[in-house]
Design a protein around this motif. Structure first.
Motif, PDB file in Angstrom:
ATOM      1  N   UNK B  77       1.071  -1.287   0.055  1.00 17.60           N
ATOM      2  CA  UNK B  77       0.021  -0.127  -0.092  1.00 17.60           C
ATOM      3  C   UNK B  77       0.918   1.084  -0.083  1.00 17.60           C
ATOM      4  N   UNK B  78       1.884   1.310   0.928  1.00 17.00           N
ATOM      5  CA  UNK B  78       2.704   2.393   0.994  1.00 17.00           C
ATOM      6  C   UNK B  78       3.620   2.732  -0.340  1.00 17.00           C
ATOM      7  N   UNK B  79       3.884   1.329  -1.138  1.00 17.95           N
ATOM      8  CA  UNK B  79       4.770   1.805  -2.294  1.00 17.95           C
ATOM      9  C   UNK B  79       3.840   2.323  -3.459  1.00 17.95           C
ATOM     10  N   UNK B  80       2.266   1.810  -3.204  1.00 18.12           N
ATOM     11  CA  UNK B  80       1.648   2.566  -4.546  1.00 18.12           C
ATOM     12  C   UNK B  80       1.297   3.998  -4.233  1.00 18.12           C
ATOM     13  N   UNK B  81       1.263   4.139  -2.678  1.00 12.19           N
ATOM     14  CA  UNK B  81       0.972   5.742  -2.556  1.00 12.19           C
ATOM     15  C   UNK B  81       2.182   6.538  -2.644  1.00 12.19           C
ATOM     16  N   UNK B  82       3.470   5.901  -2.646  1.00 13.42           N
ATOM     17  CA  UNK B  82       4.587   6.739  -3.061  1.00 13.42           C
ATOM     18  C   UNK B  82       4.741   6.881  -4.418  1.00 13.42           C
ATOM     19  N   UNK B  83       4.434   5.863  -5.233  1.00 16.32           N
ATOM     20  CA  UNK B  83       4.237   6.063  -6.529  1.00 16.32           C
ATOM     21  C   UNK B  83       3.377   6.886  -7.151  1.00 16.32           C
ATOM     22  N   UNK B  84       2.182   7.181  -6.559  1.00 15.61           N
ATOM     23  CA  UNK B  84       1.127   7.917  -7.030  1.00 15.61           C
ATOM     24  C   UNK B  84       1.384   9.633  -6.863  1.00 15.61           C
ATOM     25  N   UNK B  85       2.122   9.754  -5.512  1.00 13.36           N
ATOM     26  CA  UNK B  85       2.588  10.957  -5.217  1.00 13.36           C
ATOM     27  C   UNK B  85       3.724  11.507  -6.087  1.00 13.36           C
ATOM     28  N   UNK B  86       4.758  10.601  -6.372  1.00 15.80           N
ATOM     29  CA  UNK B  86       5.743  10.869  -7.218  1.00 15.80           C
ATOM     30  C   UNK B  86       5.350  11.284  -8.655  1.00 15.80           C
ATOM     31  N   UNK B  87       4.315  10.376  -9.308  1.00 10.65           N
ATOM     32  CA  UNK B  87       3.622  10.876 -10.445  1.00 10.65           C
ATOM     33  C   UNK B  87       3.002  12.248 -10.502  1.00 10.65           C
ATOM     34  N   UNK B  88       2.343  12.529  -9.333  1.00  7.35           N
ATOM     35  CA  UNK B  88       1.680  13.687  -9.338  1.00  7.35           C
ATOM     36  C   UNK B  88       2.587  14.726  -9.118  1.00  7.35           C
ATOM     37  N   UNK B  89       3.630  14.827  -8.311  1.00  2.81           N
ATOM     38  CA  UNK B  89       4.453  16.078  -8.055  1.00  2.81           C
ATOM     39  C   UNK B  89       5.234  16.130  -9.203  1.00  2.81           C
ATOM     40  N   UNK B  90       5.799  14.907  -9.915  1.00  2.00           N
ATOM     41  CA  UNK B  90       6.485  14.885 -10.971  1.00  2.00           C
ATOM     42  C   UNK B  90       5.983  15.693 -12.230  1.00  2.00           C
TER      43      UNK B  90
END
Lengths: 169, 141
Positions: B77-90
């Motif tokens: 779950x944490x990994x998916x969240x990080x990935x989504x935040x990363x994509x969003x801020x990127x």
């Protein structure tokens, strides 16, 4: 629910699960596996446990169903069982050895009974459950339980009489 | 007397019509030492039942392993969240950079326009000269 609370509920009847499993599956190793499987399932659904009025009866029913499934898949997938049809006359030596111990003899008689009779006899005479509990566990009508139990006991008596007459052991 | 009673209960036992109390009596009788030779053959049956009830499972319940798969779930779950935040801020940062580039380009374009406009006004100044000369000529007439 913590692990120790769970164990406190489960440990008093863990051996009963094991004995029922062993009665059906015969092998101790498989019975241990079945017991473990049932307890793990209970543990993963532990939030629901407190909702059941009788966890022991629930676990016993689970064990029964699990073992019957096991037996069914074993019959479907393992052709070795057919072999026992013609090994009957050959194992007299082993039979004699086992016959020496009269308690082992009864155990063997019991394990040759049909599964339904075996289970009812196990629950009534070994675990001393009362009739109403057995009806629920086996999902059987009261008369059906008594008929099955009577048949099982008479079958054991029959074999004991045979043995008595021939004077083995 | 006692034996007759036991025999009657035994018969009921095999018909599964004996009461719990009667069955208990039967169990006590056959597990005792005073079993009549006539009924000796039933002894192993009750003996086995009582012995079979004492067998214990030897294996511990391994509940700890369940914990492991539990934490795997949280890690994923944490990994998916990080990935989504990363994509969003990127995406955010990329958008900002693009906007800045567009701004610079626009500024350059405006600069060019302004330069050309200046040059245009210089040329228009000659037109003023022309007007003056025209006025002079008109006045002389």
């Amino acid at each position: 629910m913590t692990q120790s609370e769970f164990l406190e509920i489960v440990l008093p009847f863990k051996d009963k699960l094991y004995r029922l499993a062993k009665r059906l599956l015969v092998s101790s190793e498989e019975a241990e596996d079945a017991t473990q499987e049932v307890l793990m399932k209970l543990w993963s659904g532990k939030k629901k446990i407190l909702g059941y009025s009788n966890v022991e009866a629930f676990a016993m029913t689970m064990t029964r169903n699990f073992c019957l499934d096991r037996l069914k898949s074993r019959q479907a997938g393992n052709l070795k069982l057919v072999h026992s049809n013609f090994s009957d006359g050959g194992s007299t030596l082993q039979q004699q050895v086992e016959a020496r111990d009269s308690l082992d003899w009864v155990s063997r008689i019991m394990n040759e009974l049909p599964e339904q009779q075996r289970m009812v006899l196990q629950l009534k005479d070994v675990e001393a459950y009362d009739y109403s509990e057995i009806e629920k566990l086996m999902d059987m009508k009261p008369t059906a339980v008594r008929v099955t139990l009577s048949r099982a006991r008479k079958a054991v008596r029959e074999k004991l009489l045979e043995k008595h007459r021939y004077g083995i052991g | 007397m006692e034996l007759d009673r036991i025999k009657i209960i035994l018969e009921k036992y095999f018909e599964a019509t004996a009461t719990e109390a009667e069955e208990q009596e039967l169990r006590d009788y056959f597990l005792s030492d005073g079993v009549s030779p006539e009924l000796e053959m039933y002894k192993p049956m009750f003996g086995y039942f009582s012995q079979a009830g004492k067998e214990r499972s030897a294996r511990e319940v391994p509940l700890e392993t369940k914990r492991k798969s539990f934490s795997y779930r949280w890690i994923s779950i944490a990994a998916v969240l990080t990935l989504m935040f990363g994509l969003y801020f990127g995406k955010h940062v990329r958008d900002q950079r693009e906007a800045e580039y567009a701004y610079q380009e626009t500024r350059k374009a405006f600069g060019l326009i302004a330069q050309n406009l200046d040059r245009g006004t210089e040329k228009v100044a000659f037109l003023g000269e022309f007007e003056q000369t025209k006025q002079k000529i008109l006045n002389q007439n």
